[in-house]
Scaffold this active site. Structure first.
Site, PDB file in Angstrom:
ATOM      1  N   LYS A 157       0.805  -1.225   0.000  1.00  0.00           N
ATOM      2  CA  LYS A 157       0.000   0.000   0.000  1.00  0.00           C
ATOM      3  C   LYS A 157       0.839   1.277   0.000  1.00  0.00           C
ATOM      4  O   LYS A 157       0.359   2.339  -0.400  1.00  0.00           O
ATOM      5  CB  LYS A 157      -0.942  -0.010   1.202  1.00  0.00           C
ATOM      6  N   SER A 216       0.702  -9.707  -0.549  1.00  0.00           N
ATOM      7  CA  SER A 216       0.432  -8.270  -0.486  1.00  0.00           C
ATOM      8  C   SER A 216       0.669  -7.647   0.876  1.00  0.00           C
ATOM      9  O   SER A 216       0.829  -6.428   0.981  1.00  0.00           O
ATOM     10  CB  SER A 216      -1.012  -7.996  -0.927  1.00  0.00           C
TER      11      SER A 216
END
Length: 514
Positions: free
Chosen positions: A62, A315
């Site tokens: 992110k 992720s």
């Protein structure tokens, strides 16, 4: 410092490509390794590679999208400060990026956010406001505050600059391995999937990009079916990093145009993928971080893939440590390595031993039982599998052929989540029994030795065992005994396992004793 290119509200693929190539993300982000998962590759007969975004300073991808947008703000916008809504990973990216640029950041996080993510945001210099039961409620609060206080809202996924920042992962993937056949990308709001897909399709369109969603928060699949973004009635929170009720408008536009396929997986499959990542590359992924690998495994099975080079994106690794209890309990089921069965056996000496012998040397992973009547006993049993679904069906057939009543609970969510821990209670009639705890080597034949030594001479009125993958197994068992039984004591010593008399244990007396 790199300067991000301005993007229109609906950029073309070529515009996105230029934005990715000029992205300033490497002011704060790292080029993360692409690792081969050797064990899983051998098992799946494909080369499986994992993109280690857990290696970023904020332990998730992110940071890329957040910095791509924040670094493009003008001086007045920077002076106003930034605000974001996030379950955790986007929050940390915003906080780190803003702090590094000398910008104030306020992060609105759902009340359910794990402490590890809240603490991390504060550690990166961000202010935290806990609000709402889920991401969407937190987002509404953040937008309201941005309008009231003048903060610049940094969306977690639905903005061209954020999407372009995430697209840098796609660039790294083809730089690290130009011979990939498929890339599996987790989907929450769709920013990562959109960024990777649009980049890959501009440069190497033959590589397939597949989005992976959690079954209980499949907002992209719902949008695909409806032809436009729609709100889900509810979202599951296990994979909290992808717990999004509605796909973004821009991310949906890109995903629909550039993704080759979308697949969904359940929580058990995600747990199995968490275990695979740990065993192969010693990464401890959060559930959403293991989502893409879970989808890769399911896709290989569904499409009979063999000999391909398959990449998945890990992720994030911002896992609430206590969540590992659930992951550990469910991963074997997700890998089809365990069967959970309810079996009715005769209430008589030696019946459990006979049942275990009928399993043909297979390991019993769990056994729950409490005396109910003089006739039959219903046991909750787990059996380790090496042959997946086929072996599970074979065990059930063998038991039924030997006149056992069997119910398969392996796919029963209530049984897996609740009932397995609630089997038992008080016996239907008063019993003269003694309770013992045992510790024995977790090795083949240890449980059978226990039953052959004690279970054929004295009636077992309570039994609980669960394999936890440690060196020693632990059993709790009660035996029908009247007074002091010297022969029983002799057999206990003959058994050779550590044991303790737990008959006076208050928990036993309160909940289980007759």
């Amino acid at each position: 410092m790199a300067v991000p290119l301005p993007l229109s509200s609906a950029p073309t693929g070529a515009e996105y490509l230029r934005a990715v190539l000029c992205s300033p993300v490497y002011d704060v982000a790292q080029v993360t390794p692409l690792q081969v998962m050797n064990k899983l590759s051998a098992r799946l007969k494909n080369t499986v590679l994992v993109k280690r975004e857990d290696r970023q300073p904020v332990h998730s991808f992110k940071l890329r999208g957040a910095h791509a947008m924040i670094s493009g703000l003008n001086e007045q916008q920077r002076a106003n400060g930034v605000i974001a809504a996030s379950a955790g990973n986007h929050a940390q990216g915003v906080a780190l990026s803003a702090t590094g640029l000398g910008i104030r950041s306020l992060i609105v996080m759902p009340l359910t956010t794990p402490d590890i993510k809240v603490d991390a945001v504060r550690g990166f210099g961000g202010e935290v406001l806990l609000h709402g039961a889920n991401f969407d409620e937190a987002k509404a609060k953040a937008i309201a505050l941005s309008e009231q206080e003048g903060y610049i809202f940094i969306p977690p996924f639905d903005h061209p600059a954020v999407i372009a920042g995430q697209g840098t992962i796609g660039m790294e993937l083809i730089q690290q391995d130009a011979h990939l056949d498929r890339i599996f990308v987790p989907v929450g709001g769709g920013g990562l999937a959109a960024g990777v897909a649009v980049l890959i399709k501009q440069l190497m369109p033959d590589i397939k990009v597949i989005g992976v969603e959690a079954e209980d928060s499949a907002c992209l699949m719902a949008a695909m079916n409806a032809g436009q973004p729609v709100d889900l009635d509810r979202v599951g929170l296990f994979a909290d990093g992808v717990a999004v009720k509605r796909i973004g408008d821009e991310t949906f536009r890109l995903c629909r145009e550039y993704l080759d396929d979308v697949i969904t997986v359940d929580s058990d499959a995600i747990c199995a993928a968490v275990k695979d990542l740990f065993e192969d590359v010693r990464a401890i992924a959060e559930p959403s971080g293991a989502l893409a690998l879970a989808g890769l495994k399911k896709y290989v099975e569904q499409h009979n893939l063999e000999g391909e080079r398959l990449a998945c994106i890990l992720s994030g690794a911002n896992l609430n440590f206590h969540g590992l209890r659930y992951v550990s309990e469910r991963c074997e089921l997700g890998e089809k390595r365990e069967a959970l069965l309810a079996v009715t056996i005769p209430e008589q000496k030696g019946s459990f031993l006979k049942f275990c012998q009928l399993l043909g040397g297979r390991s019993v992973t769990e056994f729950n039982y409490r005396y109910a009547s003089d006739k039959d006993a219903c046991i909750f049993v787990g059996v380790r599998l090496t042959g997946g679904q086929t072996e599970r069906e074979e065990i059930i057939r063998e038991l039924r052929d030997d006149s056992y009543q069997v119910v398969d609970l392996s796919d029963d969510e209530m049984a897996k989540l609740h009932v397995r821990y609630m089997v038992g209670g008080r016996p239907a009639k008063p019993l003269s029994e003694r309770l013992y705890s045992f510790e024995f080597p977790e090795s083949a034949g240890a449980l059978l030795k226990f039953l052959q030594t004690l279970g054929t001479y004295w009636n077992i009125s309570l039994f609980h065992y669960r394999s936890h993958g440690t060196d020693y197994g632990r059993v709790l068992a009660a035996f029908e005994l009247v007074g002091h039984d010297a022969e029983f004591e002799q057999h206990l010593e003959q058994l050779g396992y550590d044991y303790h008399d737990e008959t006076d244990n208050p928990a036993f007396r309160f909940f289980l004793a007759g």
